[in-house]
Design a protein around this motif. Structure first.
Motif, PDB file in Angstrom:
ATOM      1  N   UNK A 193       0.831  -1.207   0.000  1.00 38.42           N
ATOM      2  CA  UNK A 193       0.000   0.000   0.000  1.00 38.42           C
ATOM      3  C   UNK A 193       0.866   1.258   0.000  1.00 38.42           C
ATOM      4  N   UNK A 194       1.970   1.225   0.725  1.00 40.89           N
ATOM      5  CA  UNK A 194       2.886   2.366   0.731  1.00 40.89           C
ATOM      6  C   UNK A 194       3.427   2.632  -0.674  1.00 40.89           C
TER       7      UNK A 194
ATOM      8  N   UNK B  34      -7.769  -1.136  -2.276  1.00 42.36           N
ATOM      9  CA  UNK B  34      -7.138  -1.670  -1.067  1.00 42.36           C
ATOM     10  C   UNK B  34      -7.715  -3.041  -0.717  1.00 42.36           C
ATOM     11  N   UNK B  35      -9.027  -3.189  -0.805  1.00 41.38           N
ATOM     12  CA  UNK B  35      -9.659  -4.470  -0.473  1.00 41.38           C
ATOM     13  C   UNK B  35      -9.222  -5.571  -1.436  1.00 41.38           C
ATOM     14  N   UNK B  36      -9.155  -5.254  -2.717  1.00 45.88           N
ATOM     15  CA  UNK B  36      -8.750  -6.248  -3.716  1.00 45.88           C
ATOM     16  C   UNK B  36      -7.300  -6.672  -3.521  1.00 45.88           C
TER      17      UNK B  36
ATOM     18  N   UNK C 109       0.863   5.580   4.551  1.00 41.49           N
ATOM     19  CA  UNK C 109       1.133   4.554   5.551  1.00 41.49           C
ATOM     20  C   UNK C 109      -0.110   3.759   5.924  1.00 41.49           C
ATOM     21  N   UNK C 110      -1.260   4.391   5.905  1.00 39.21           N
ATOM     22  CA  UNK C 110      -2.496   3.737   6.333  1.00 39.21           C
ATOM     23  C   UNK C 110      -3.385   3.418   5.147  1.00 39.21           C
ATOM     24  N   UNK C 111      -3.783   2.169   5.046  1.00 42.81           N
ATOM     25  CA  UNK C 111      -4.737   1.768   4.018  1.00 42.81           C
ATOM     26  C   UNK C 111      -6.132   2.191   4.472  1.00 42.81           C
ATOM     27  N   UNK C 112      -7.015   2.461   3.532  1.00 43.85           N
ATOM     28  CA  UNK C 112      -8.356   2.906   3.914  1.00 43.85           C
ATOM     29  C   UNK C 112      -9.219   1.776   4.456  1.00 43.85           C
ATOM     30  N   UNK C 113     -10.089   2.130   5.380  1.00 44.34           N
ATOM     31  CA  UNK C 113     -11.143   1.230   5.843  1.00 44.34           C
ATOM     32  C   UNK C 113     -12.377   1.495   4.997  1.00 44.34           C
ATOM     33  N   UNK C 114     -13.269   0.541   4.941  1.00 44.66           N
ATOM     34  CA  UNK C 114     -14.486   0.702   4.144  1.00 44.66           C
ATOM     35  C   UNK C 114     -15.332   1.879   4.620  1.00 44.66           C
ATOM     36  N   UNK C 115     -15.229   2.233   5.887  1.00 47.78           N
ATOM     37  CA  UNK C 115     -16.043   3.333   6.426  1.00 47.78           C
ATOM     38  C   UNK C 115     -15.277   4.642   6.535  1.00 47.78           C
TER      39      UNK C 115
ATOM     40  N   UNK D 124      -6.049 -10.438  -2.298  1.00 49.41           N
ATOM     41  CA  UNK D 124      -5.130 -11.220  -3.129  1.00 49.41           C
ATOM     42  C   UNK D 124      -3.873 -11.594  -2.353  1.00 49.41           C
ATOM     43  N   UNK D 125      -3.320 -10.641  -1.628  1.00 47.98           N
ATOM     44  CA  UNK D 125      -2.103 -10.908  -0.855  1.00 47.98           C
ATOM     45  C   UNK D 125      -2.378 -11.955   0.219  1.00 47.98           C
ATOM     46  N   UNK D 126      -3.472 -11.809   0.953  1.00 45.88           N
ATOM     47  CA  UNK D 126      -3.786 -12.766   2.008  1.00 45.88           C
ATOM     48  C   UNK D 126      -3.993 -14.165   1.436  1.00 45.88           C
ATOM     49  N   UNK D 127      -4.667 -14.276   0.296  1.00 45.85           N
ATOM     50  CA  UNK D 127      -4.915 -15.591  -0.308  1.00 45.85           C
ATOM     51  C   UNK D 127      -3.615 -16.252  -0.758  1.00 45.85           C
TER      52      UNK D 127
END
Length: 88
Positions: free
Chosen positions: A31-32, A56-58, A38-44, A62-65
């Motif tokens: 993300x950086x 960010x969610x996509x 430094x901070x990725x966005x939250x959905x809210x 992908x990274x987590x999977x």
């Protein structure tokens, strides 16, 4: 229950935790690079655009999977080497 499956249970739990930590660190670095923040966005997060939030969610998904699959596969291979059978 097979010995390899029993042996894999605690290993799988530990690897799950480890993969989450690794994936989180990789995502933060990605993300950086992508957004320069430094901070990725939250959905809210009201101050972020839809594009930023969905991107960010996509990327995070992908990274987590990929990290989880890599760590799980490595753990299964290690159990097979130790016990001689696949833990599945």
């Amino acid at each position: 229950m097979r010995a390899s499956k029993i042996a894999y249970k605690p290993v799988g739990l530990a690897l799950g935790t480890l993969s989450g930590l690794i994936a989180g660190a990789v995502f933060n670095q990605a993300w950086k690079v992508i957004e320069g923040e430094d901070d990725a966005p939250d959905a809210t997060d009201e101050d972020r655009t839809w594009k930023q939030i969905l991107l960010a969610a996509a990327i995070q998904g992908a990274i987590f999977a990929v990290v989880k699959a890599s760590v799980d596969r490595s753990g299964a291979l290690a159990i097979r080497r130790m016990t001689g059978t696949w833990p599945g």
